[in-house]
Design a protein around this motif. Structure first.
Motif, mmCIF file in Angstrom:
data_model
loop_
_atom_site.group_PDB
_atom_site.id
_atom_site.type_symbol
_atom_site.label_atom_id
_atom_site.label_comp_id
_atom_site.label_asym_id
_atom_site.label_seq_id
_atom_site.Cartn_x
_atom_site.Cartn_y
_atom_site.Cartn_z
ATOM 1 N N MET A 1 -50.592 43.506 62.770
ATOM 2 C CA MET A 1 -49.497 43.191 63.690
ATOM 3 C C MET A 1 -50.053 42.941 65.094
ATOM 4 N N GLY A 2 -49.767 41.780 65.682
ATOM 5 C CA GLY A 2 -50.274 41.460 67.003
ATOM 6 C C GLY A 2 -49.450 42.108 68.103
ATOM 7 N N GLU A 3 -50.055 42.159 69.294
ATOM 8 C CA GLU A 3 -49.345 42.702 70.439
ATOM 9 C C GLU A 3 -48.321 41.695 70.935
ATOM 10 N N THR A 4 -47.119 42.159 71.218
ATOM 11 C CA THR A 4 -46.068 41.275 71.707
ATOM 12 C C THR A 4 -45.460 41.829 72.989
ATOM 13 N N THR A 5 -44.986 40.928 73.825
ATOM 14 C CA THR A 5 -44.354 41.322 75.080
ATOM 15 C C THR A 5 -42.925 41.784 74.850
ATOM 16 N N TYR A 6 -42.277 41.242 73.831
ATOM 17 C CA TYR A 6 -40.871 41.524 73.575
ATOM 18 C C TYR A 6 -40.676 42.144 72.192
ATOM 19 N N LYS A 7 -39.738 43.056 72.086
ATOM 20 C CA LYS A 7 -39.438 43.700 70.803
ATOM 21 C C LYS A 7 -38.284 43.014 70.087
ATOM 22 N N ARG A 8 -37.261 42.626 70.854
ATOM 23 C CA ARG A 8 -36.083 41.984 70.252
ATOM 24 C C ARG A 8 -35.747 40.737 71.059
#
Length: 242
Positions: A1-8
């Motif tokens: 799983m990559g790092e993301t700035t947003y969750k939803r």
């Protein structure tokens, strides 16, 4: 799983974008590309809600203007959004992505009626939720419906996928000297009458403090770049200098 700035996130896709070069109907090649990146986003742990316009089938105010009563014309546009949601949901499911279509106007044989709590539960379980039928009310655009749903589900950002790669000072097609903004405030968009979203949608996003990222859908990977926080398109946000 990559790092993301947003969750939803709430992804808003124009109906015209799904038609491709044909400008009408559905281009399943384009839909497949969009669904591929939605699948990638879900695999990264991002919860994805989707609102789709209906311009590839019918634009209520424009197509019915002067020939139909506005409310009825807008209802036809709402039905067009449901058609688009069903098509995208079908392609997502073909790719192994669990998807649910919810509609603002109840049509039980076709999709679930919209219910915020149920939509949030779907998102938390990793399902993509497609919101059809606009807001359910005439005289409101699907841009406004997108902001409304984003506010209701607590989205971190609205990803506004358009045919243009950001927000410009003027129409870049008509004015080669138009300047592209990397970022701009809601107030500046409203004051300059920039064609990002309609004024109701922009005001609703501003009142609910939801940033809007405008980018081109021509390269669907822009969605993943946006999720990773990479610079793409134009971000519309609050004025933090005050």
């Amino acid at each position: 799983m990559g790092e993301t700035t947003y969750k939803r996130v709430l992804l808003k896709v124009s109906g015209e974008a799904l038609a491709g070069d044909r400008h009408h109907g559905l281009d399943f090649g384009i839909i497949a590309g969009v669904c591929d990146v939605i699948k990638e986003a879900v695999s990264m742990g991002v919860q994805v809600g989707v609102v789709i316009g209906a311009g590839n089938f019918w634009r209520g105010a424009k197509d019915g203007g002067g020939r139909m009563e506005r409310t009825r014309a807008d209802h036809m546009g709402m039905l067009g959004t449901v058609m688009n949601c069903l098509a995208v949901a079908d392609v997502l499911e073909q790719k192994g992505v669990d998807a649910r279509v919810q509609t603002a106007i109840p049509m039980g044989a076709v999709a679930e009626p919209y219910a915020r709590d149920r939509a949030v539960r779907h998102l938390e379980k990793g399902r993509v939720v497609l919101f059809g039928g606009g807001s359910g009310c005439p005289f409101f655009s699907t841009d406004t419906a997108a902001v409304l749903r984003a506010a209701e589900i607590g989205a971190d950002v609205i990803l506004l996928a358009k045919n243009v790669d950001g927000v410009y000072s003027a129409d870049p097609v008509r004015d080669p000297a138009a300047i592209k903004y990397d970022e701009i405030t809601y107030s500046e968009v409203l004051a300059q009458h920039l064609a990002v979203m309609d004024t109701t949608a922009t005001s609703l996003a501003m009142d609910n403090h939801i940033p809007v990222l405008v980018f081109a859908l021509k390269d669907p990977e822009n969605i993943i770049r946006a999720l990773k926080g990479e610079r793409t398109g134009t971000i519309v946000k609050e004025d933090t200098t005050k």
